[in-house]
Design an enzyme around this catalytic site. Sequence first.
Site, PDB file in Angstrom:
ATOM      1  CB  SER A 145      -0.107   2.795   6.587  1.00 53.25           C
ATOM      2  OG  SER A 145      -0.646   1.866   5.684  1.00 53.25           O
ATOM      3  CG  ASP A 302      -4.051   2.456   3.316  1.00 54.85           C
ATOM      4  OD1 ASP A 302      -3.898   2.948   2.180  1.00 54.85           O
ATOM      5  OD2 ASP A 302      -3.121   1.925   3.944  1.00 54.85           O
ATOM      6  CG  ASP A 304      -0.406   5.200   2.885  1.00 53.60           C
ATOM      7  OD1 ASP A 304      -1.340   4.472   3.270  1.00 53.60           O
ATOM      8  OD2 ASP A 304       0.759   4.796   2.770  1.00 53.60           O
ATOM      9  CG  ASP A 306       0.079   1.735   1.421  1.00 52.63           C
ATOM     10  OD1 ASP A 306      -1.032   1.886   1.968  1.00 52.63           O
ATOM     11  OD2 ASP A 306       1.112   1.436   2.060  1.00 52.63           O
TER      12      ASP A 306
END
Length: 561
Positions: A145, A302, A304, A306
């Site tokens: 993340s 960010d 990834d 999400d």
Amino acid sequence: MDAREKYESWLKKLTLDDPLRAELELIGRDEAEIRDRFYQDIEFGTAGLRGICGAGTNRMNVLTVGRATAGIAAYCLKSGEDVSRGVVIAYDCRYHSREFSELAAEIFAAQGIPVFLFPSLRPTPELSFAIRELHALSGVNMTASHNPKEYNGYKVYWEDGAQISGAVSDGMTAEISARDYFDEIPRMPLAEAVAKGYVRMLGEEMDLTYLTYVKELAQRPDGELDLTVPVVYTPLNGAGSIPMKQIAEMRGFTSFSVVSEQEKPDPDFTTVPFPNPENPEAFAYAEKLGNENTADLLIATDPDADRMAAEIRRPDGSYLALNGNQTGAMLIAYMAESQKEQGRLSKNAAMIKSIVTGDFGRRICASYGIWVYEALTGFKNICGRIPELEKEGKEYFFGYEESIGCAPGEAVRDKDGIAAGMLLMEMAAWCRKRGCTLYDYLETLYQTYGYFAEAQVSFILQGEAGKARIGRIMEAFRKQGEALLPDVKQTADYLHGYEDIPVSNVLKFVLEDGSWFAMRPSGTEPKLKFYFYAVSDVREKADARIAELKETVNAAVEAVN
């Protein structure tokens, strides 16, 4: 065994040509480093593993990833569910992410569990969406993340598309713990697994299906929008670049720009200290391009994709960084107003927020008759409540938390930075069509619902000693918290559960004037987090109350050695 004994055991078991062995040999005289790497097994915590990459039981490496995958495969086989439904696997741009994803695919395939594997990096929300779309049993994403570049992680999902929790998480943890790092784990070479049909590659078809879903979250028709609104986006060298550009094009935004220095994947994240959009430094390049383009809105996701953060243009041309509470409240108000105008806001609409998220969004929901539920921090808990509210006849409307995460639609059971970004762009276009800005819209909400002030303070406490001090601080506040301030009206200790919220190491103190603060150890980083909230009809009063609370609490923390 103690840390040194575990270290010696690994040296004996690793082959001479194994890079993990070479790494361990370099630290043979560094007792502090050995202890940090081996004082514990890397925790299967917030829906999976997360840690620094390297050799050791407290690190992310092929042995810890292999052990976790073998345990999860065993749990799936014993679950009584139909494992032929398969597991979806994705990964982001970090070091070893592709290696770990292919390792996991080979282990699942060797156990006869089919795998749907993305051949290149994809955003976390698309993984969650794909699990539900394919009716898969489980899912895995190799990502850390927003953590620093040294980290990687292993997020695990179940059939509902949400991160694992409860009995599923406990069952997987038990299976993983029952295995040794050096147990022989069967693997089916990836090429063989593909040839035999155990691994199926996902690609553009799934991408388009996901983006079509995102597009359908649009709240207003194009005629009510000015799609020429200037927007700048940065994926922070992560997985968001392609899908965000594609959704902007699908929606018809004509002045959408991407920060070129942060457009391509880069596991070193060389343009930022660390790839967290909450960090104002992450917007330095976006602000430069935004000033060149006179952009109304800056968006960052960010690695990834999400999490999504935003900055909006002030009247003087500077940019205001929105926190997660503000972004969530603005999206709630925009969606509620749009749906009410069109006669499609359900009387059973329900919003879910975390217990450490502010009350700005709650107050807006109350004005529109939207039900509000709370959950523990993390989207495994927020989205994990969706089945429960559906059983009560409610319809999912929105979910969010203060850490710049929200889920605007029901089909993705995790934070969705792509969908949230699209909706913010639409909101900016709607404001521009009406002759105002996002900054104006936020001020209108404050004037209507009150000035909500908030602050977050994190104490970074590394390693074993840091973990122990976090425990002492939590214990001190449990015993003395109400003595800190004379006007504590209510204390909520979630250590043994509280009302309808499950057990968690969280404390919350509500004061007589309605302000409050909460504290909890992070589940993914070596941090103790504090959250401060106040509301007033005057901005300065709310800000002053926050400053007072921070000063008092900080002094109490520093007093605990």
